[in-house]
Design a protein around this motif. Structure first.
Motif, PDB file in Angstrom:
ATOM      1  N   ARG A  44      -5.891  11.621   5.535  1.00  0.00           N
ATOM      2  CA  ARG A  44      -5.578  10.661   4.472  1.00  0.00           C
ATOM      3  C   ARG A  44      -4.067  10.446   4.459  1.00  0.00           C
ATOM      4  NH1 ARG A  44      -9.129  12.085  -0.946  1.00  0.00           N
ATOM      5  NH2 ARG A  44     -11.162  11.469  -0.124  1.00  0.00           N
ATOM      6  N   LEU A  45      -3.662   9.224   4.696  1.00  0.00           N
ATOM      7  CA  LEU A  45      -2.250   8.876   4.846  1.00  0.00           C
ATOM      8  C   LEU A  45      -1.605   8.574   3.495  1.00  0.00           C
ATOM      9  CD1 LEU A  45       0.149   7.968   6.740  1.00  0.00           C
ATOM     10  CD2 LEU A  45      -0.857   5.666   6.611  1.00  0.00           C
ATOM     11  N   LEU A  46      -0.388   9.059   3.317  1.00  0.00           N
ATOM     12  CA  LEU A  46       0.445   8.689   2.169  1.00  0.00           C
ATOM     13  C   LEU A  46       1.548   7.768   2.652  1.00  0.00           C
ATOM     14  CD1 LEU A  46       1.474   9.017  -0.781  1.00  0.00           C
ATOM     15  CD2 LEU A  46       2.761  11.016   0.025  1.00  0.00           C
ATOM     16  N   VAL A  47       1.681   6.600   2.021  1.00  0.00           N
ATOM     17  CA  VAL A  47       2.783   5.685   2.300  1.00  0.00           C
ATOM     18  C   VAL A  47       3.653   5.614   1.057  1.00  0.00           C
ATOM     19  CG1 VAL A  47       3.477   3.357   2.972  1.00  0.00           C
ATOM     20  CG2 VAL A  47       1.356   4.332   3.887  1.00  0.00           C
ATOM     21  N   LEU A  48       4.865   6.122   1.152  1.00  0.00           N
ATOM     22  CA  LEU A  48       5.822   6.074   0.046  1.00  0.00           C
ATOM     23  C   LEU A  48       6.707   4.841   0.196  1.00  0.00           C
ATOM     24  CD1 LEU A  48       6.957   9.814  -0.104  1.00  0.00           C
ATOM     25  CD2 LEU A  48       5.478   8.639  -1.738  1.00  0.00           C
ATOM     26  N   VAL A  49       6.897   4.126  -0.893  1.00  0.00           N
ATOM     27  CA  VAL A  49       7.749   2.944  -0.899  1.00  0.00           C
ATOM     28  C   VAL A  49       8.862   3.175  -1.912  1.00  0.00           C
ATOM     29  CG1 VAL A  49       7.869   0.447  -1.259  1.00  0.00           C
ATOM     30  CG2 VAL A  49       5.777   1.469  -0.316  1.00  0.00           C
ATOM     31  N   GLU A  50      10.068   3.388  -1.396  1.00  0.00           N
ATOM     32  CA  GLU A  50      11.210   3.628  -2.274  1.00  0.00           C
ATOM     33  C   GLU A  50      11.842   2.303  -2.691  1.00  0.00           C
ATOM     34  OE1 GLU A  50      15.545   5.897  -2.420  1.00  0.00           O
ATOM     35  OE2 GLU A  50      14.491   5.689  -0.512  1.00  0.00           O
ATOM     36  N   LEU A  51      11.981   2.108  -3.992  1.00  0.00           N
ATOM     37  CA  LEU A  51      12.642   0.923  -4.541  1.00  0.00           C
ATOM     38  C   LEU A  51      14.082   1.324  -4.836  1.00  0.00           C
ATOM     39  CD1 LEU A  51       9.792  -0.311  -6.914  1.00  0.00           C
ATOM     40  CD2 LEU A  51      10.113  -0.737  -4.464  1.00  0.00           C
ATOM     41  N   LYS A  52      14.908   1.258  -3.834  1.00  0.00           N
ATOM     42  CA  LYS A  52      16.229   1.876  -3.883  1.00  0.00           C
ATOM     43  C   LYS A  52      17.179   1.120  -4.803  1.00  0.00           C
ATOM     44  CE  LYS A  52      19.520   4.080  -0.758  1.00  0.00           C
ATOM     45  NZ  LYS A  52      19.103   5.426  -1.176  1.00  0.00           N
ATOM     46  N   GLY A  53      17.851   1.885  -5.659  1.00  0.00           N
ATOM     47  CA  GLY A  53      18.784   1.305  -6.610  1.00  0.00           C
ATOM     48  C   GLY A  53      18.308   1.387  -8.032  1.00  0.00           C
ATOM     49  N   GLY A  54      16.986   1.562  -8.223  1.00  0.00           N
ATOM     50  CA  GLY A  54      16.454   1.694  -9.570  1.00  0.00           C
ATOM     51  C   GLY A  54      15.906   0.391 -10.105  1.00  0.00           C
ATOM     52  N   ILE A 297      -7.249  -2.036  10.526  1.00  0.00           N
ATOM     53  CA  ILE A 297      -7.370  -0.857  11.391  1.00  0.00           C
ATOM     54  C   ILE A 297      -8.330   0.183  10.822  1.00  0.00           C
ATOM     55  CG2 ILE A 297      -5.065  -1.179  12.351  1.00  0.00           C
ATOM     56  CD1 ILE A 297      -4.058   1.050  10.530  1.00  0.00           C
ATOM     57  N   GLY A 298      -9.006  -0.156   9.731  1.00  0.00           N
ATOM     58  CA  GLY A 298      -9.998   0.745   9.153  1.00  0.00           C
ATOM     59  C   GLY A 298      -9.423   1.916   8.400  1.00  0.00           C
ATOM     60  N   LYS A 299      -8.197   1.777   7.853  1.00  0.00           N
ATOM     61  CA  LYS A 299      -7.536   2.891   7.180  1.00  0.00           C
ATOM     62  C   LYS A 299      -7.315   2.670   5.681  1.00  0.00           C
ATOM     63  CE  LYS A 299      -6.686   5.691  10.709  1.00  0.00           C
ATOM     64  NZ  LYS A 299      -5.322   5.958  11.184  1.00  0.00           N
ATOM     65  N   TRP A 300      -7.772   1.553   5.138  1.00  0.00           N
ATOM     66  CA  TRP A 300      -7.498   1.256   3.740  1.00  0.00           C
ATOM     67  C   TRP A 300      -8.056   2.325   2.802  1.00  0.00           C
ATOM     68  CZ3 TRP A 300      -4.539  -0.777   0.342  1.00  0.00           C
ATOM     69  CH2 TRP A 300      -4.975  -1.158  -0.924  1.00  0.00           C
ATOM     70  N   ASP A 301      -9.271   2.819   3.094  1.00  0.00           N
ATOM     71  CA  ASP A 301      -9.870   3.827   2.229  1.00  0.00           C
ATOM     72  C   ASP A 301      -9.235   5.203   2.404  1.00  0.00           C
ATOM     73  OD1 ASP A 301     -11.583   2.037   1.069  1.00  0.00           O
ATOM     74  OD2 ASP A 301     -13.284   2.519   2.362  1.00  0.00           O
ATOM     75  N   ASP A 302      -8.472   5.383   3.453  1.00  0.00           N
ATOM     76  CA  ASP A 302      -7.799   6.663   3.707  1.00  0.00           C
ATOM     77  C   ASP A 302      -6.284   6.523   3.640  1.00  0.00           C
ATOM     78  OD1 ASP A 302     -10.008   8.381   4.028  1.00  0.00           O
ATOM     79  OD2 ASP A 302     -10.362   7.577   6.024  1.00  0.00           O
ATOM     80  N   ALA A 303      -5.815   5.579   2.831  1.00  0.00           N
ATOM     81  CA  ALA A 303      -4.377   5.384   2.645  1.00  0.00           C
ATOM     82  C   ALA A 303      -4.076   5.252   1.154  1.00  0.00           C
ATOM     83  CB  ALA A 303      -3.883   4.150   3.392  1.00  0.00           C
ATOM     84  N   LEU A 304      -3.018   5.907   0.734  1.00  0.00           N
ATOM     85  CA  LEU A 304      -2.510   5.801  -0.632  1.00  0.00           C
ATOM     86  C   LEU A 304      -1.075   5.315  -0.548  1.00  0.00           C
ATOM     87  CD1 LEU A 304      -2.438   6.337  -3.716  1.00  0.00           C
ATOM     88  CD2 LEU A 304      -1.829   8.720  -3.173  1.00  0.00           C
ATOM     89  N   VAL A 305      -0.792   4.194  -1.183  1.00  0.00           N
ATOM     90  CA  VAL A 305       0.554   3.623  -1.207  1.00  0.00           C
ATOM     91  C   VAL A 305       1.132   3.875  -2.595  1.00  0.00           C
ATOM     92  CG1 VAL A 305       1.940   1.552  -0.849  1.00  0.00           C
ATOM     93  CG2 VAL A 305      -0.205   1.850   0.428  1.00  0.00           C
ATOM     94  N   LEU A 306       2.329   4.460  -2.639  1.00  0.00           N
ATOM     95  CA  LEU A 306       2.926   4.864  -3.910  1.00  0.00           C
ATOM     96  C   LEU A 306       4.392   4.473  -3.939  1.00  0.00           C
ATOM     97  CD1 LEU A 306       2.307   6.598  -6.518  1.00  0.00           C
ATOM     98  CD2 LEU A 306       3.225   8.550  -5.247  1.00  0.00           C
TER      99      LEU A 306
END
Length: 397
Positions: A44-54, A297-306
């Motif tokens: 299960r993949l974790l994708v972190l998205v940093e919103l840099k600067g606040g 690619i068949g990974k939507w159910d095994d990916a969490l984007v945060l």
């Protein structure tokens, strides 16, 4: 030539940074190309998205039913009719409209009031707190993911524990012995990899060692790219390139536990209205493209984007049409297993602190605990320095 000397040399490569862990030593596991173990929790993949600067949370999730919001922001507030309504009291910034279908499908969670006690308003110190999951008064060297992977290791057959795209800052993967790569420009890195010399190319033993280890790192990193031709169309901007790279990494059969991408520019002290609208549009378009690629690619159910950031902005606008450093903010979780909805609590804008900030509703470490315990099924206490109750935006692992 020892590892420290090599890492010093590798740091000069603009397209690559490698953590001082097993990947730097490059055992055989680092260059494995076999498929990741099917029974691994880290499939299960974790994708972190940093919103840099606040990022400014109040104009991200607009409390249009709260008169205090409009009193504090007579010039930069989002009009009720412009917000993408999520409830009878709040709606998304209009630039985030592409995320509305995810909300309707129940796959977008909006986390309100995410912060921590005794907040620090320095960019550098606050992101350090977020990256290390420390208390305000504690200074830790290892990132929270580094500590998590030390307690519950990622399988050695994985191509890497984690990959950071678009920056050389390892953030939550820093320190320890994490097998992490930071690739500032993936395409440039792969192009230059084809030009790498082997150790036999020079009679100088020290240089030969550097070239050999560099070549091995190049080989390891090349397996991160599945070399698939994605049909998904990605935005033609830096963030679009970053999420495209993340999708290509997600498609590789060797496995990676976490990918982090960054969207820069949220330090909106002046002229916030236009700047934030542009950035949130880039964020929304990028996330929608990432979702489409993960489905492809068949990974939507095994990916969490945060998403996450070092802090939010003050509720009261400043005289430059912007907002100054604040505390709690709004973040998003999306994925095929996300339980969509509003979590936390809207800020009470009538009860601000002496410096003009609202109290936090969700400790960011509870958001991390949700990842560790409900996404990967690992004990979160070692990584987070204590017990934090998960937030129910995910079902139990």
């Amino acid at each position: 030539m020892d590892r420290r000397a090599f890492l010093h040399s590798a740091a000069a490569l603009p397209w690559l940074r490698v953590a001082a862990g097993p990947l730097a030593g490059l055992g055989t596991a680092a260059v494995a190309v076999a498929a990741a173990p099917a029974d691994s929790r880290y499939r299960r993949l974790l994708v972190l998205v940093e919103l840099k600067g606040g990022n400014d949370g109040l104009n991200t999730l607009v409390p249009f039913a709260d008169p205090a919001y409009y009193a504090l922001r007579p010039k930069i507030a989002i009009a009720r009719g412009e917000a993408v309504q999520l409830s009878d009291r709040a709606g998304l910034h209009p630039a985030l409209a592409p995320l509305a279908p995810l909300w309707k499908d129940g796959r977008l969670a909006v986390l309100q009031g995410v912060g921590y006690p005794e907040p620090n308003l320095s960019h550098f110190r606050s992101i350090e707190i977020w990256d290390t999951a420390s208390r305000s008064e504690d200074y830790l060297q290892d990132g929270w993911l580094t500590r998590a992977f030390a307690a519950a290791p990622v399988p050695g057959a994985f191509a890497a524990d984690g990959v950071v795209v678009g920056t050389n800052d390892l953030g939550p993967l820093a320190g320890g012995r994490t097998r992490a790569l930071a690739i500032a420009d993936t395409e440039q890195f792969l192009r230059r990899a084809r030009l790498a010399q082997t150790a036999a190319a020079t009679p100088n033993r020290a240089l030969a060692h550097i070239l050999k280890v560099e070549s091995d790192i190049v080989q390891a990193a090349s397996h991160l790219d599945a070399k698939v031709e994605l049909a998904t169309a990605f935005p033609r901007n830096a963030f679009g390139n970053a999420v495209k790279t993340a999708a290509r990494i997600a498609a590789n059969p060797s496995g990676v536990a976490v990918v982090r991408v960054t969207l820069n520019g949220f330090d909106t002290h002046a002229n916030q209205v236009a700047t934030q609208a542009r950035l949130l549009a880039e964020l929304a378009d990028g996330l929608v493209a990432l979702r489409a690629a993960l489905v492809e690619i068949g990974k939507w159910d095994d990916a969490l984007v945060l998403t996450y950031a070092e802090f939010g902005r003050r509720p009261k606008e400043n005289q430059s049409g912007g907002t100054d450093h604040g505390t709690a903010s709004v973040h998003f979780a999306l994925g095929g297993r996300v339980a969509g909805g509003l979590y936390g609590a809207a800020p009470d804008l009538t009860r601000l602190s002496a410096d003009g900030n609202p109290a936090y509703a969700l400790d960011f470490r509870a958001v991390y605990a949700t990842v560790l315990e409900r996404w990967w099924g690992v004990d979160s206490r070692d990584a987070l320095g204590g017990r934090f109750a998960p937030v129910p935006y995910l079902a139990a692992a």
